[in-house]
Design an enzyme around this catalytic site. Sequence first.
Site, mmCIF file in Angstrom:
data_model
loop_
_atom_site.group_PDB
_atom_site.id
_atom_site.type_symbol
_atom_site.label_atom_id
_atom_site.label_comp_id
_atom_site.label_asym_id
_atom_site.label_seq_id
_atom_site.Cartn_x
_atom_site.Cartn_y
_atom_site.Cartn_z
ATOM 1 N N ASP A 67 0.833 -1.216 0.000
ATOM 2 C CA ASP A 67 0.000 0.000 0.000
ATOM 3 C C ASP A 67 0.863 1.260 0.000
ATOM 4 O OD1 ASP A 67 0.985 -0.119 2.572
ATOM 5 O OD2 ASP A 67 -0.961 -0.287 3.563
ATOM 6 N N ASN A 136 -7.396 0.011 13.951
ATOM 7 C CA ASN A 136 -8.835 -0.143 13.677
ATOM 8 C C ASN A 136 -9.122 -1.464 12.962
ATOM 9 O OD1 ASN A 136 -7.677 0.322 11.248
ATOM 10 N ND2 ASN A 136 -8.889 2.130 10.710
ATOM 11 N N HIS A 138 -7.527 -2.532 10.271
ATOM 12 C CA HIS A 138 -7.276 -2.544 8.821
ATOM 13 C C HIS A 138 -6.063 -3.400 8.469
ATOM 14 C CE1 HIS A 138 -4.529 1.315 8.680
ATOM 15 N NE2 HIS A 138 -3.842 0.262 8.974
ATOM 16 N N GLU A 143 -9.772 -0.300 4.963
ATOM 17 C CA GLU A 143 -10.322 0.283 6.185
ATOM 18 C C GLU A 143 -11.635 -0.404 6.569
ATOM 19 O OE1 GLU A 143 -8.318 2.005 7.693
ATOM 20 O OE2 GLU A 143 -7.856 3.959 6.850
HETATM 21 C C1 GLP Z 1 -0.453 1.230 8.394
HETATM 22 C C2 GLP Z 1 -0.352 0.512 7.024
HETATM 23 C C3 GLP Z 1 -0.464 -0.979 7.159
HETATM 24 C C4 GLP Z 1 0.283 -1.415 8.392
HETATM 25 C C5 GLP Z 1 -0.505 -0.943 9.593
HETATM 26 C C6 GLP Z 1 0.148 -1.255 10.933
HETATM 27 O O1 GLP Z 1 -1.314 2.307 8.330
HETATM 28 N N1 GLP Z 1 -1.275 0.960 6.041
HETATM 29 O O2 GLP Z 1 0.020 -1.619 6.007
HETATM 30 O O3 GLP Z 1 0.430 -2.805 8.420
HETATM 31 O O4 GLP Z 1 -0.862 0.408 9.491
HETATM 32 O O5 GLP Z 1 1.321 -0.519 11.119
HETATM 33 P P1 GLP Z 1 2.355 -0.768 12.268
HETATM 34 O O6 GLP Z 1 3.058 -2.047 11.947
HETATM 35 O O7 GLP Z 1 3.276 0.420 12.220
HETATM 36 O O8 GLP Z 1 1.592 -0.874 13.546
#
Ligand code: GLP
Length: 244
Positions: A67, A136, A138, A143
């Site tokens: 992403d 949340n 996702h 989302e």
């Molecule tokens: C982000 C990304 C995701 C990621 C998630 C968790 O917003 N879009 O791809 O896996 O949130 O991130 P983190 O590993 O920093 O907690």
Amino acid sequence: MKVLSFKNYQSLSDFAATEIANAIKNKPSLVLCLASGDTPKLTVELLVKKIKDQKIDHSAITFIGLDEWVGLPPENTGSCHYFFQSKLIEPLQLKPSQYFLFNALANDLQNECIEMDQVIDQKKGIDIMLVGIGMNGHIGFNEPGSSFNNLSHVIELDEVTKSVGKKYFTEQVELSQGITLGFKHLMNAGKVFLMANGIKKADVIKKTVDGPVTEDFPASIMQKHQNGFVLIDEEAASLLNKTA
Ligand code: GLP
């Protein structure tokens, strides 16, 4: 879906990196999709180290970025592009033909989505997908409320995502949309690892594993994946009834 619980972040990351390294040994043309973010950071570092130390031939792998934040240039140190460029693409000297990342500055984002879907089709699907989980629920930028039938798409970011996302940036940025692979890609992937660590992820892991499967809590889709693994440390596992 299986839940695998590890003592700590190090052992969980080492497991994931070993799985991917072995998969490349078994299938040199592996199609690998990774999330960026804090969670997979150590996995990516360990994977690069294993590939180099064991001299694993990675000249035929394909890498796909999960992403990106719409509107951010690849030089922005908080962008997913920067993460992969600095942690994976440069250290492994991947050829441009070996990696595919969304261009978040493209005028035609729909076309970016179409092209990404075509690449995945041409490569006959993703072999291994390693994703994180947002606060949340996702995955990528799928989302809450996102359809389980989506391919690549552009989405308005949830307020939680915009607020949590600030942690990746040193300066103030306007986060409004994301571009992401969809859940059709995830369900079609040969193997999926969802990783989480730390006490702050305990609640979302509980919902992922024990909650109802619903588009309102996107990561619950993991329960439907035949070859899906939830990899967690003890803190993230702390609200679960039982773990394997
Ligand atoms: C982000 C990304 C995701 C990621 C998630 C968790 O917003 N879009 O791809 O896996 O949130 O991130 P983190 O590993 O920093 O907690």
